[in-house]
Enzyme design. Structure first.
Site, short mmCIF file in Angstrom:
data_model
loop_
_atom_site.label_atom_id
_atom_site.label_comp_id
_atom_site.label_asym_id
_atom_site.label_seq_id
_atom_site.Cartn_x
_atom_site.Cartn_y
_atom_site.Cartn_z
N LYS A 94 0.77 -1.22 -0.13
CA LYS A 94 0.04 0.07 -0.03
C LYS A 94 0.94 1.17 -0.14
O LYS A 94 0.23 2.31 -0.52
CB LYS A 94 -1.06 0.02 0.96
CG LYS A 94 -0.18 0.08 2.52
CD LYS A 94 -1.29 -0.19 3.56
CE LYS A 94 -0.74 -0.10 5.00
NZ LYS A 94 -1.42 -0.74 6.09
N ARG A 123 -7.83 -0.16 17.12
CA ARG A 123 -8.17 0.02 15.78
C ARG A 123 -9.15 -0.94 15.50
O ARG A 123 -10.20 -1.26 16.05
CB ARG A 123 -6.80 0.05 14.68
CG ARG A 123 -7.34 1.24 13.49
CD ARG A 123 -6.02 1.15 12.44
NE ARG A 123 -5.84 -0.02 11.76
CZ ARG A 123 -4.93 -0.12 10.91
NH1 ARG A 123 -4.24 0.76 10.57
NH2 ARG A 123 -4.85 -1.39 10.06
C1 LIG Z 1 -0.69 -1.37 6.53
C2 LIG Z 1 -0.90 -2.68 7.31
C3 LIG Z 1 0.03 -3.61 7.61
C4 LIG Z 1 1.61 -3.39 7.31
O1 LIG Z 1 1.97 -2.51 8.39
P1 LIG Z 1 3.52 -2.05 8.22
O2 LIG Z 1 3.87 -1.23 9.44
O3 LIG Z 1 3.85 -1.29 7.09
O4 LIG Z 1 4.41 -3.63 8.05
C5 LIG Z 1 -0.24 -4.72 8.09
N1 LIG Z 1 -1.52 -5.09 8.30
C6 LIG Z 1 -2.43 -4.35 8.30
C7 LIG Z 1 -3.89 -4.68 8.84
C8 LIG Z 1 -2.40 -2.91 7.61
O5 LIG Z 1 -3.29 -2.10 7.61
#
Ligand SMILES: *Cc1c(COP(=O)(O)O)cnc(C)c1O
Length: 355
Positions: A36, A129
């Protein structure tokens, strides 16, 4: 050459991908690479795909759609919106879920498309969250979705250190594994996935064994070489997958305090100024529409940010050893936030290199 541009080092990405895959494979953990922050960029996704990663994961269905032709299974990270259920079933093999209503809609849609959609149930372990908060509710929802057509319940997961800053531990991840074990026993099923978090779980899982965790969803560490519980650099990983370059369009020595009555700036704030005398100021052609300047790190450490507006960023270059001119290009290292917004801006060009 077009500016501003983000320079993407495909070799560095490949190195980090293989390192993380190999390191965690030995611990029985497979990695979902999270795309992302670079908006599912196809050249980077192609590097991941060529490394034969197990999963590509993204929070936006548009990004999964643009990666549709790549072989790895796709995971939708953000809880699906009801309005996007059709695309979710079409472009994601797996989604993370917490709402029984949404899973019900996914089930109907999967039947309609003649597909089986895989579901990971998310547990909120205190970060506040997403995720089901009550364990009893987690079991109730699991029992219901096991009856649903077109849905395959494949595991449980949690997300930490995102909103509340809660750090992954043997205790909280152990509890997730324990819930999975009890579900397998109670319902007589096998759940192959225990998804133990994001880049903030890496420090714990490098130092300790948490038997039963089978998946990590890693984004930030794969592009910045840093785990995110303590912000430590992970030895061996490259930090230079992304950098940014912008062009100087003006250089003049000017006072540090504006002249005239001070009203509002371009964003409706009342700016306050300190008098540092006359300074040599450079303007680069990039602005808040592309990136917030406080998330940029000049390679020339003698450069300081003065401020910026939508399309301009003003820098103090007085102390620099380089004698900059109009037309020169300045280079910047990036943070997670600056990569995210630069990759989202349509005004920022992308250059791919291998070094
Ligand atoms: C963005 C996201 C991740 C990845 O997080 P990083 O800190 O970039 O490794 C993993 N799980 C969910 C649900 C996310 O939204």
């Amino acid at each position: 050459m077009a500016y501003p541009k983000i320079v993407i080092n495909l070799s560095a990405m490949e190195y980090n991908t293989r390192f993380l895959m190999d390191y965690f494979q030995k611990k029985g953990i497979e990695i979902a690479f999270v795309t992302k922050v670079y908006c599912g960029d196809e050249r980077l996704a192609s590097v991941l795909s060529d490394c034969n990663v197990r999963w590509l994961a993204d929070s936006r269905i548009e990004n999964l759609e643009s990666m549709n032709d790549f072989a790895p299974e796709k995971i939708l990270l953000r809880l699906p919106m009801r309005s996007e259920v059709e695309q979710v079933v079409k472009y994601a093999d797996i989604s993370l879920n917490s709402s029984i209503d949404t899973i019900h809609h996914l089930s109907e849609e999967a039947v309609r498309q003649g597909k089986v959609h895989k579901v990971i149930l998310m547990l909120d372990m205190g970060d506040l969250r997403e995720g089901i908060f009550e364990e009893s509710e987690m079991f109730e929802i699991a029992e219901k979705i096991l009856q649903m057509k077109g849905i395959e319940f494949v595991g449980v997961g949690t997300n930490l250190t995102c909103y509340g800053g809660v750090i992954p531990s043997k205790e909280n991840l152990g509890r997730l594994v324990d819930i999975k074990n009890r579900m397998e026993e109670r319902f007589g099923i096998r759940l192959p996935i225990v998804s133990g978090g994001n880049s903030s779980s890496v420090d714990l899982l490098m130092k300790e064994e948490v038997p039963g965790v089978t998946q990590l969803r890693l984004g930030e560490i794969s592009v910045l070489g840093r785990e995110t519980a303590y912000g430590e650099h992970v030895l061996g990983l490259r930090e230079d997958v992304f950098r940014m370059e912008a062009e100087i369009i003006e250089i003049y020595e000017k006072p540090s305090v504006p002249i005239g009555e001070i009203g509002m700036d371009a964003f409706g704030n009342h700016p306050i100024f300190k008098d540092h005398g006359n300074r040599k100021r450079a303007i680069i052609a990039i602005g808040r529409q592309d990136v917030s300047y406080d998330a940029l790190i000049p390679k020339d450490s003698e450069i300081h940010f003065i401020g910026g507006s939508s399309d301009h960023t003003i820098l103090d270059v007085t102390d620099s050893k380089s004698n900059y001119n109009v037309g020169d290009v300045l280079k910047f290292d990036l943070t997670y936030g600056s990569i995210l917004s630069l990759m989202t801006s349509k005004y920022v060009h992308r250059e791919y290199v291998r070094d």
